[in-house]
Design an enzyme around this catalytic site. Structure first.
Site, PDB file in Angstrom:
ATOM      1  N   THR A 198      48.567  25.293  43.533  1.00  0.00           N
ATOM      2  CA  THR A 198      48.807  24.513  42.320  1.00  0.00           C
ATOM      3  C   THR A 198      50.234  24.706  41.801  1.00  0.00           C
ATOM      4  OG1 THR A 198      47.951  26.307  40.919  1.00  0.00           O
ATOM      5  CG2 THR A 198      46.405  24.611  41.606  1.00  0.00           C
ATOM      6  N   GLY A 199      50.906  25.755  42.235  1.00  0.00           N
ATOM      7  CA  GLY A 199      52.278  26.000  41.809  1.00  0.00           C
ATOM      8  C   GLY A 199      53.262  25.130  42.583  1.00  0.00           C
ATOM      9  N   LEU A 238      48.800  36.643  37.654  1.00  0.00           N
ATOM     10  CA  LEU A 238      48.430  35.346  37.111  1.00  0.00           C
ATOM     11  C   LEU A 238      47.766  34.444  38.142  1.00  0.00           C
ATOM     12  CD1 LEU A 238      50.773  36.456  35.210  1.00  0.00           C
ATOM     13  CD2 LEU A 238      51.387  34.082  34.817  1.00  0.00           C
ATOM     14  N   ASN A 291      43.273  43.415  45.500  1.00  0.00           N
ATOM     15  CA  ASN A 291      44.507  43.744  46.225  1.00  0.00           C
ATOM     16  C   ASN A 291      45.636  44.157  45.284  1.00  0.00           C
ATOM     17  OD1 ASN A 291      43.493  43.294  48.840  1.00  0.00           O
ATOM     18  ND2 ASN A 291      43.901  41.100  48.712  1.00  0.00           N
ATOM     19  N   GLY A 337      44.947  47.545  43.855  1.00  0.00           N
ATOM     20  CA  GLY A 337      45.239  48.544  44.880  1.00  0.00           C
ATOM     21  C   GLY A 337      46.732  48.819  44.968  1.00  0.00           C
ATOM     22  N   LYS A 343      47.738  50.869  41.960  1.00  0.00           N
ATOM     23  CA  LYS A 343      47.305  52.266  42.143  1.00  0.00           C
ATOM     24  C   LYS A 343      48.289  53.015  43.048  1.00  0.00           C
ATOM     25  CE  LYS A 343      43.544  54.950  44.241  1.00  0.00           C
ATOM     26  NZ  LYS A 343      42.252  54.863  44.965  1.00  0.00           N
ATOM     27  N   TYR A 374      35.039  29.821  38.071  1.00  0.00           N
ATOM     28  CA  TYR A 374      36.199  30.307  37.320  1.00  0.00           C
ATOM     29  C   TYR A 374      35.772  31.294  36.238  1.00  0.00           C
ATOM     30  CZ  TYR A 374      40.527  30.155  34.571  1.00  0.00           C
ATOM     31  OH  TYR A 374      41.676  30.483  33.889  1.00  0.00           O
ATOM     32  N   LYS A 393      36.652  35.298  36.582  1.00  0.00           N
ATOM     33  CA  LYS A 393      37.500  36.052  35.661  1.00  0.00           C
ATOM     34  C   LYS A 393      36.732  37.220  35.028  1.00  0.00           C
ATOM     35  CE  LYS A 393      41.537  33.992  35.729  1.00  0.00           C
ATOM     36  NZ  LYS A 393      42.771  34.712  36.121  1.00  0.00           N
TER      37      LYS A 393
END
Length: 452
Positions: A164-165, A200, A226, A229, A232, A272, A276
């Protein structure tokens, strides 16, 4: 309603050429943007929590308007001078940092050009300069966040799969020594060294997230897994942009952060909404179990330049229909309510939250509430006024038409922003009317150049 009240000085977005240079006319056309208290807005951001995010509003405008204005291949010197003048209005006097694409109407082709010089950015000491990763950084919200972070002098890496970007949203930074753009899907692991992660990445409009519901859930879960991780491993601070959709069709109004929500887990929007919600669960799992430093921003309806005009959201739908002279479509009877915040307020809130000590979920939104019917009429009025100012004749007045309500569309949506005000000292500055006029002019310019 306060946000619908007319400002004492009419908003005009672009400078008026006077005597061969760009100046502000001391009349009703004076270029001033007033906040909710009637005070002029010349900068966005602030210095808070040891992080300075204040930048000039004119510099940001030159960035998000720049890629969306082109010059037509000249047939005469008069046309060239005329369009140079129009282009100057968009560049806000920062022409030396602009590229000028040329549109050839005869062949319907466009000649792109690269920047000869990047916009100026702050020169920070290495101890102050942060390495920031922005996933979904080529999207609507992400690109404005990237602009702000770049102008502030930080090193920014954008991760985006461009579902979508759009590359054009951040193309003006490509080649800058502080900027890197990587085509990557966050459902696959990614390794980098960074200090802050703004996560985002996820399609956010109904047509996009419903296009492939399984992929949307996978992005929300695997992408967040991901990135957590990575946080972290690198000990980076992690901020996830959650959504007001976690509240579903709320039974509490306005919605505070401790409200658990009222969500249909098997409806068409569930991919969605629940995606979230589980991403928030995962975020706090890493926080409690592994000590990851996390922030959760629950974003309410946001609008502004670079919004996809065809993404099915109410603001872009209304503006595009009104500009084209089409009747404006309201789903339901128009009594359902929404609150809308402008993109600059959201970026302020995200940066404040990232650099604060607030680890609880925080609503970022505008408390000014409209019924959808009222909002449609407001958009129509602003579009008509902009067209009159620009000398565009109105063939007819567009009407508001009503259609059946989509499944699981919430009836009410307004944030309780008490936590943001107390913890972040943040609250919206832009009225809905001010932001709408800027967005109307943005879409109008894109329609003139033929890009939409």
């Amino acid at each position: 309603m306060t946000s619908a009240a007319a400002s004492p000085v009419r908003l005009s977005l672009f400078p008026v050429p006077c005597g061969g240079r760009l100046t502000s006319r001391l009349s009703d056309d004076q270029i001033r943007t007033l906040d909710k208290n009637g005070e002029e807005i010349t900068t966005v951001g602030f210095e808070r929590f040891g992080f300075d995010c204040e930048v000039s509003l004119e510099v940001l405008r030159s960035l998000y308007l720049r890629p969306h204005y082109v010059l037509t291949a000249p047939s005469s010197n008069e046309v060239t001078a005329q369009e140079e003048e129009q282009h100057a209005r968009f560049t806000q006097g920062l022409g030396m940092y602009q590229s000028k694409s040329i549109y050839h109407p005869d062949s319907q082709s466009i000649s792109y050009t690269t920047l000869t010089r990047f916009p100026p950015v702050k020169l920070l000491a290495p101890s102050q300069r942060k390495r920031v990763l922005v996933t979904g950084g080529a999207g609507f919200v992400g690109s404005h966040l990237v602009d702000r972070l770049m102008v502030l002098g930080h090193e920014v890496t954008v991760l985006d799969n461009f579902f979508t970007g759009s590359k054009t949203s951040v193309s003006h930074w490509v080649g800058h020594p502080n900027f890197e753009m990587v085509r990557h899907d966050v459902v696959e692991p990614f390794m980098i060294e960074c200090d802050q992660i703004y996560h985002l990445a996820c399609p956010a409009s109904p047509p996009h997230y419903q296009f492939n519901a399984v992929k949307t859930i996978k992005t929300s879960f695997m992408g967040t897994l991901n990135m957590l991780g990575l946080a972290k491993r690198t000990k980076a601070r992690f901020l996830i942009t959650s959504t007001s959709e976690v509240y579903g069709d709320p039974e509490v109004h306005p919605q505070p952060e401790d409200y658990w929500g009222h969500v249909n887990p098997i409806g068409p929007r569930a991919c969605y909404d629940e995606g979230k919600r589980v991403a928030e669960t995962l975020t706090y799992g890493f926080h409690r179990q592994d000590g990851v430093d996390v922030r959760v921003a629950r974003i309410f309806n946001t609008y502004g330049p670079r919004m996809n005009p065809f993404d099915g959201r109410v603001v872009s739908n209304f503006i595009m229909q009104a500009l084209r002279g089409e009747d404006m479509t309201v789903y339901g009877d128009g009594t359902q309510t929404r609150s809308f915040q402008y993109i600059h307020d959201l970026v302020d809130g995200l940066i404040a939250l990232m650099n604060s000590d607030e680890t609880r979920p925080t609503n970022i939104g505008n408390g000014d509430e409209f019924t959808i019917g009222e909002f449609a009429e407001l958009v129509r009025d602003i579009v008509e006024r902009v067209q009159r100012e620009d000398g565009v004749p109105l063939a007819r007045r567009v009407q508001v038409v009503y259609k059946p309500m989509p499944t699981d569309d919430p009836q009410k949506r307004r944030p309780d922003t008490t936590r943001a005000k107390q913890s972040l000292n943040w609250q919206p500055r832009w009225t809905v009317r001010m932001g709408l006029e800027e967005m109307v002019r943005y879409y109008k310019a894109k329609m003139v150049e033929g890009s939409i």
